[in-house]
Scaffold this active site. Structure first.
Site, short mmCIF file in Angstrom:
data_model
loop_
_atom_site.label_atom_id
_atom_site.label_comp_id
_atom_site.label_asym_id
_atom_site.label_seq_id
_atom_site.Cartn_x
_atom_site.Cartn_y
_atom_site.Cartn_z
N ASP A 132 42.96 24.90 72.50
CA ASP A 132 42.10 24.97 71.32
C ASP A 132 42.16 26.38 70.76
OD1 ASP A 132 39.52 22.89 70.53
OD2 ASP A 132 39.55 24.87 69.61
N ASP A 176 47.52 27.46 69.18
CA ASP A 176 47.79 26.94 67.84
C ASP A 176 48.84 25.84 68.03
OD1 ASP A 176 48.73 26.34 65.31
OD2 ASP A 176 49.14 28.42 64.74
N CYS A 186 44.28 15.71 70.32
CA CYS A 186 43.05 15.52 69.56
C CYS A 186 42.88 16.55 68.44
CB CYS A 186 41.83 15.59 70.48
SG CYS A 186 41.69 14.24 71.66
N SER A 199 43.83 7.86 62.75
CA SER A 199 42.53 7.59 62.12
C SER A 199 42.67 6.29 61.35
CB SER A 199 42.17 8.72 61.16
OG SER A 199 41.12 8.34 60.28
N TYR A 227 45.10 14.02 54.44
CA TYR A 227 44.66 13.56 55.75
C TYR A 227 45.25 12.19 56.08
CZ TYR A 227 41.45 12.32 59.54
OH TYR A 227 40.92 11.93 60.75
N LYS A 284 47.90 11.28 59.15
CA LYS A 284 47.57 10.32 60.20
C LYS A 284 48.48 9.09 60.14
CE LYS A 284 44.26 12.64 62.12
NZ LYS A 284 44.43 13.20 63.49
#
Length: 256
Positions: free
Chosen positions: A36, A59, A86, A149, A162, A166
């Site tokens: 993270d 990163d 994630c 998503s 986005y 995805k």
């Protein structure tokens, strides 16, 4: 694959879906490296869970950062068994502004870079490490789980970047699973719906109510722990491969 004694990396592991996944895997006896950018939250979570949980500031778009994080897992356990992607961002921006002018390309490139290129970066480097594992039952050497998503299928106005990032993750799943099958590595993707992550804490109550109204059953926001539980099931069920699983309580998003 039994989670106990296995080695895992989780990107975006300091909060939200990633944090829930770290907690689930560690609770089942796996050694976990949290990847993270949020050093404070990542170190705090690693300290809280202790044992074989470590943090590495990463990163996901950097080959060097990801390689260094995987090395932490290899140094700790001698192998890497599980990788869960994630990490992701999704601020909405329309193609054209109110005056009809296009928005800068940098926004699109940044979202696709983190959500899709970052996912592939972790997937490819994790697969390279897993391919060196001694095979287990059914010849299995590793499991990679990506996060898409429902926007990949029903992207809303303002979600062009986005949704396409995805959608790319969904499109990556089957060809990656087919290619890596020769190495005994499974690849699956989870496509969550409205999950109550910290992102929702900043939304007005009416906005959340509007989202919940679209959900069929159970009529509520999903829980990060439910995502994490699905991650655990995918790891343990060796016959799940090359699949994108919607976890959305039968919601289908409206255009806006």
């Amino acid at each position: 694959m039994d989670l106990s004694g296995k080695s895992a990396i989780v990107t975006g592991g300091a909060s939200g879906l990633g944090e829930a996944t770290v907690r689930h895997l560690a609770g089942k006896g796996a050694a976990v490296v949290i990847l993270d950018m949020n050093e404070d939250r990542g170190q705090a979570l690693a300290s809280e869970l202790g044992g074989s949980v470590h943090f590495h500031k990463t990163d996901v778009t950097s080959e060097e950062d990801v390689a260094a994080a995987i090395k932490v897992a290899l140094d700790e356990s001698g192998r890497l068994d599980i990788a869960v992607n994630c990490a992701g961002i999704g601020p909405p921006v329309k193609i054209l502004d109110r005056e009809g002018n296009r928005n800068p390309l940098d926004h699109y490139k940044k979202i696709v870079g983190i959500n899709l290129v970052g996912t592939f970066n972790v997937l490819s480097q994790a697969a390279e490490a897993m391919a060196k594992n001694a095979p287990g039952e059914d010849g299995e050497r590793g499991v990679i789980i990506n996060t898409a998503s429902i926007a990949a299928f029903e992207g809303q106005v303002g979600q062009t970047a986005y949704a396409s990032s995805k959608g790319g993750v969904v499109g990556l799943t089957l060809p990656a699973a087919r290619e890596l099958s020769r190495n005994g590595i499974r690849v699956n993707t989870i496509a969550p719906g409205f999950i109550h992550t910290p992102l929702f804490d900043s939304l007005p109550e009416k906005a959340i109510e509007s989202l919940v109204e679209q959900v069929q059953y159970p009529k509520r926001l999903g829980k990060p722990s439910e995502y994490a539980s699905l991650v655990g099931h995918i790891v343990e069920n060796r016959y799940l491969n090359g699949e994108t699983i919607r976890m959305d309580a039968a919601v289908r998003m409206a255009p806006r």
